[in-house]
Write a protein that holds these residues in place. Structure first.
Motif, mmCIF file in Angstrom:
data_model
loop_
_atom_site.group_PDB
_atom_site.id
_atom_site.type_symbol
_atom_site.label_atom_id
_atom_site.label_comp_id
_atom_site.label_asym_id
_atom_site.label_seq_id
_atom_site.Cartn_x
_atom_site.Cartn_y
_atom_site.Cartn_z
ATOM 1 N N CYS A 189 0.945 -1.309 0.158
ATOM 2 C CA CYS A 189 -0.519 0.129 0.162
ATOM 3 C C CYS A 189 0.795 0.730 0.266
ATOM 4 O O CYS A 189 0.463 2.188 -0.349
ATOM 5 C CB CYS A 189 -0.708 -0.362 1.135
ATOM 6 N N CYS B 265 -3.268 3.395 -0.360
ATOM 7 C CA CYS B 265 -4.740 2.126 0.948
ATOM 8 C C CYS B 265 -6.135 1.888 -0.941
ATOM 9 O O CYS B 265 -6.838 2.599 0.208
ATOM 10 C CB CYS B 265 -5.167 3.397 1.617
ATOM 11 N N CYS C 235 -6.169 -2.711 4.350
ATOM 12 C CA CYS C 235 -6.019 -3.707 6.134
ATOM 13 C C CYS C 235 -7.174 -3.770 6.853
ATOM 14 O O CYS C 235 -7.174 -4.683 8.058
ATOM 15 C CB CYS C 235 -5.205 -4.114 6.363
ATOM 16 N N CYS D 14 -6.059 1.547 9.831
ATOM 17 C CA CYS D 14 -5.446 2.695 9.729
ATOM 18 C C CYS D 14 -6.244 3.283 10.059
ATOM 19 O O CYS D 14 -7.941 3.433 9.168
ATOM 20 C CB CYS D 14 -4.272 3.497 8.295
HETATM 21 S S1 SF4 Z 1 -4.473 0.523 6.124
HETATM 22 FE FE1 SF4 Z 1 -3.151 1.530 6.311
HETATM 23 S S2 SF4 Z 1 -1.416 -0.148 6.499
HETATM 24 FE FE2 SF4 Z 1 -3.853 -1.319 5.647
HETATM 25 S S3 SF4 Z 1 -3.764 -1.408 3.298
HETATM 26 FE FE3 SF4 Z 1 -4.406 1.017 4.038
HETATM 27 S S4 SF4 Z 1 -2.466 2.536 4.281
HETATM 28 FE FE4 SF4 Z 1 -2.214 0.075 3.923
#
Ligand code: SF4
Length: 860
Positions: free
Chosen positions: A586, A591, A595, A598
């Motif tokens: 990512c 993003c 996942c 964040c």
């Molecule tokens: S939530 Fe954060 S760590 Fe997860 S894929 Fe998106 S940017 Fe990457």
């Protein structure tokens, strides 16, 4: 001498237990409102290398009213002595019993140290089970570190765990414990206070319920409002605490270097990787702060190497510029900069060129899988050609050793994938043939499915298959240049059982404790039969935990611990593994498929803007011009107290680093490994104090001998004092060839009367023409004539011995050996002698003194 001091001479490695590290906090526990012991369930050399402990130790000691010490697992010899003498396990610096602390916080780095945790509690005299500590004044037993993602096998032994990063949470934990201490409330009240802190998990507040097939039906929360424990995440590394003056051990640590954490987290998405999930998101420390921390840490320690730590250091934004700046800044001091972890694609020519400037230790690459198909399954994509090209670059840049890490037993693995490892390694060896055949070290480890990963549902491959593969690789690489390293498959299975274990495994750990099992991470200590017995006695079916595939909807023992990454994401990644579909980082794509970790407000990926690159890359140390000027100095120094346990290598390392800290303008040898020009006089045996130790050093600019001695003396560790210094001619022979003999004073063991040394024994010695003794050394046995080595032996008016031992070539004799054989004492008895080397006789001067200038120093 306290009772612990008396044990030291009887131990295999007393230096592990000395404390007295440079930069230790030295806080007074009696003046603190809260005492905290950070415990590490492995030996000191491993624990002192752990960055997390270093951070928390300095952070806790920076808090007003808090005093923190450490504790490490005692090796088997010390554990046996403590039990034999009924002494409780105590902390490292203060030697305060662990049971007397307010908080005992274990870092739990891996599953194979669980037995050591129980052993440490037991040795400390602390009841193992949390329910047995409800009454009475016992420390809060807290756990943290990588295994806090599924601490269920340990749940019955701990009061609380911290899931996630500690820098902020530990401060809140201290505040909660302090408030509770003053309240007079019961332990339940403390657990309630702690449960309010994000990241803190109280096992007592959850109750597992089981299905008839033994799987978990649910983890019932017993406290309203705490259905899930959220992992603690430090949003911004730049604002997080990091020590500026790291502890400098006297013993050699397994990672004997200065460490700066440059980034946390990794979003490459390797599907087997636990750290890749539980350290998300990816956060970089600002490059300017890294330079500043390296500067401060190197100045405070004198280390000759600085390691830039992260899960994949080559991924750091602007890593090449950072390396060049670091190398350039510390070139004068010949500081090597190393990167412990590099991905194949991150090894760009510019990075290679930058790393080439520093010392070349082994180069590590972790392909994990040998076929492109399996690498797509695990989401670690690169081609064989890229890997072989990387190896060629590594060899071309002068590395003589390459370490390769592969895994066996990965999901979907076929015989072709296993065969592919041997094939790929042999192709790499062929590439090495163009560069003088560098050494290839091949490490094969067994895949162990880990909680919170896309492969948490997968079965672990059976031990039989691993043993078959191991035997085949052993046969294939028996001869030749490729060195094979492999962990015992039975150990991998134990790791697999514990890593996805549940609370019922507390029975297994208790039984293992009863059987005295421990130190599984040390191959010589691992007892597979003992563990088979423990499994059988505890009624644990190993296949249920290790070899069983999980249903997609199965409730895991760790499902109440939320890493932030969603189960849905893990399942999607699992599905993609089986269709060999890649997921991009990512960091590169943004993003696109969250996942879940964040919030993209506070918790989000953070990158550091690259530093400006200097105009030109600095020259390699090998071509570093040194001033022609050379000045040579000889110093006499003393070693008293704990410093008497330093061996020759430890003394040399300690002095080299002290010369760096003192800022003396050292001269270095030429070549790939520039070493400071220091020469040491003959060291006395370990355990002997000394007033007559010698060091010669070469400097590139002149200063008075007294000034050189004083500057060095200011930075030496406790118990080491510079006594005299002089400038000597450059052509002067080395100190070791100039000494005729050493004079020692030997006192009988404490509590023994003056009659311990008998005049009859001296008379008997005088009456003999020869006095052969048998010496047992590491390299074997030899016979030495004491009459050749002993120039004089007499009893002083105070009842001590005065011994003159010849120095120089030939077999050496230790003062304790003289006493043992002349006075008919046992090897154990003479370990308790108090021996001091008082002086040396020089060949030229024939005077039992050192002809230098006295260096005036404050005694410490
Ligand atoms: S939530 Fe954060 S760590 Fe997860 S894929 Fe998106 S940017 Fe990457």
């Amino acid at each position: 001498m306290d009772s612990f001091d008396k044990l030291l001479p009887h131990l295999q490695s007393p230096i592990r237990y000395l404390g007295h590290e440079l930069n230790a906090a030295r806080k007074d526990p009696h003046k603190a409102e809260l005492t905290f012991a950070l415990a590490f369930p492995d030996v000191y050399e491993v624990g002192i290398s752990h960055l997390g402990i270093q951070i928390l130790y300095h952070l806790l000691n920076s808090l007003e009213g808090v005093a923190c010490d450490r504790a490490y697992a005692p090796w088997t010899d010390l554990a046996a002595k403590l039990r034999e003498r009924g002494m409780p396990l105590a902390s490292h610096e203060w030697r305060r019993p662990l049971r007397d602390f307010d908080v005992l916080g274990f870092t739990i780095p891996q599953e194979l140290c669980y037995s050591n945790i129980l052993a440490m509690l037991d040795l400390a005299g602390i009841p193992l089970l949390a329910k047995d500590r409800r009454l009475g004044r016992w420390p809060l037993i807290l756990g943290g570190g990588p295994c806090a993602g599924n601490p269920e096998p340990l749940a019955e032994f701990f009061d609380a765990f911290l899931f996630g990063e500690g820098e902020e949470a530990v401060v809140e934990i201290c505040a909660a414990v302090r408030a509770w201490k003053g309240s007079g409330a019961d332990r339940n009240d403390l657990w309630n206070r702690l449960a309010e802190i994000r990241g803190v998990y109280i096992p007592e507040f959850f109750e597992p319920e089981y299905n008839s097939d033994g799987t978990i039906a649910r983890l019932r929360p017993l406290r309203p409002g705490s259905e899930k424990v959220q992992r603690r995440i430090v949003a911004d590394l730049a604002a997080a605490f990091f020590p500026r003056k790291p502890l400098l051990p006297l013993a050699e640590a397994i990672h004997d270097r200065m460490v700066v954490e440059i980034a946390r987290g990794c979003t490459r998405g390797c599907r087997f990787c636990h750290a890749g999930i539980v350290y998300r998101p990816y956060r970089e420390r600002p490059a300017g702060q890294i330079l500043e921390l390296a500067r401060a840490g190197l100045q405070a320690t004198g280390y000759e190497e600085c390691s830039l730590l992260s899960l994949s250091a080559g991924d750091y934004s602007g890593i090449e510029n950072l390396l060049v700046r670091l190398i350039r800044e510390h070139l004068d001091q010949r500081v090597a900069v190393s990167l412990p972890s590099l991905r194949v694609q991150s090894l760009k020519p510019g990075l290679m060129k930058a790393i080439q400037k520093v010392r070349k230790t082994g180069f590590t690459i972790a392909p994990e899988a040998a076929t492109e198909r399996l690498r797509r399954v695990i989401n670690k994509p690169f081609t064989d050609a890229e890997l072989l090209d990387t190896a060629a670059q590594v060899f071309a840049h002068g590395w003589k050793t390459i370490k390769l890490y592969f895994m066996v037993g990965l999901p979907t693995e076929t015989e072709a994938d296993v065969e592919g490892i041997a094939d790929l390694v042999q192709r790499m060896d062929a590439v090495g043939g163009r560069f003088g055949h560098p050494q290839i070290n091949l490490s094969l480890s067994a895949f162990v499915p880990k909680p919170h990963t896309p492969f948490q549902w997968e079965p672990q491959v059976e031990t039989d298959r691993l043993e078959r593969i191991q035997a085949e690789f052993r046969r294939r690489f028996r001869r030749g240049r490729i060195r094979l390293k492999w962990q015992d498959p039975r150990l991998s299975r134990l790791e697999g059982i514990l890593s996805r274990g549940d609370r019922r495994l507390s029975r297994l750990l208790l039984r293992a404790r009863e059987l005295g099992l421990g130190f599984e991470g040390w191959s010589e200590e691992f007892d597979p039969q003992g563990w088979e017995q423990a499994l059988a006695d505890a009624g644990v079916n190993p296949d249920f935990y290790a070899a069983r595939p999980r249903r997609e909807a199965e409730v895991f023992p760790w499902d109440h611990l939320d890493p932030g990454v969603s189960r849905q994401f893990l399942l999607r990644e699992r599905g993609r593994a089986f269709t060999e579909t890649l997921t991009e980082d990512c960091r590169l794509t943004g993003c696109r498929e969250p996942c879940g970790v964040c919030d993209l407000k506070v918790i989000e990926p953070r990158l550091s803007p690259p530093l400006d690159l200097p105009a030109e890359v600095p020259p390699a140390p090998v071509s570093l011009a040194q001033p022609d000027a050379r000045f040579r100095y000889r110093l006499r120094y003393s070693r008293r107290g704990p410093a008497r346990f330093l061996g020759q290598l430890e003394i040399a390392r300690m002095l080299v680093r002290a010369v760096r800290r003192a800022g003396l303008p050292m001269r270095y040898s030429q070549g790939f490994h520039p070493l400071p020009r220091l020469v040491f006089g003959p060291a006395p045996p370990v355990g002997v104090e000394s007033e007559a130790e010698y060091l010669e050093l070469e400097l590139s600019s002149r200063m008075s001998a007294e000034e050189a001695g004083r500057r060095l003396g200011r930075v030496l560790p406790e118990g080491v004092l510079v006594l005299e210094a002089m400038e000597i001619p450059l052509q002067s022979p080395a100190i070791s060839s100039m000494i005729n003999l050493f004079e020692y004073r030997i006192e009988a063991p404490e509590g023994q009367g003056p009659g311990w040394f008998t005049r009859e024994a001296l008379t008997a010695l005088a009456g003999r023409d020869t006095f052969p003794i048998l010496q047992k050394r590491e390299k074997g046995e030899r016979t030495v004539d004491l009459k050749d080595r002993v120039k004089g032996l007499e009893i002083t008016p105070e009842g001590a011995l005065r011994l003159l031992l010849r120095a120089g070539s030939g077999a050496g004799v230790k003062p304790a050996e003289v006493v043992q054989h002349v006075f008919g004492r046992s090897e154990e008895e003479v370990k308790e002698l108090k021996v001091v080397r008082l002086a040396a006789e020089f060949k030229e001067s024939r005077a039992v003194r050192f002809p230098g200038q006295a260096v005036r120093q404050r005694k410490r």
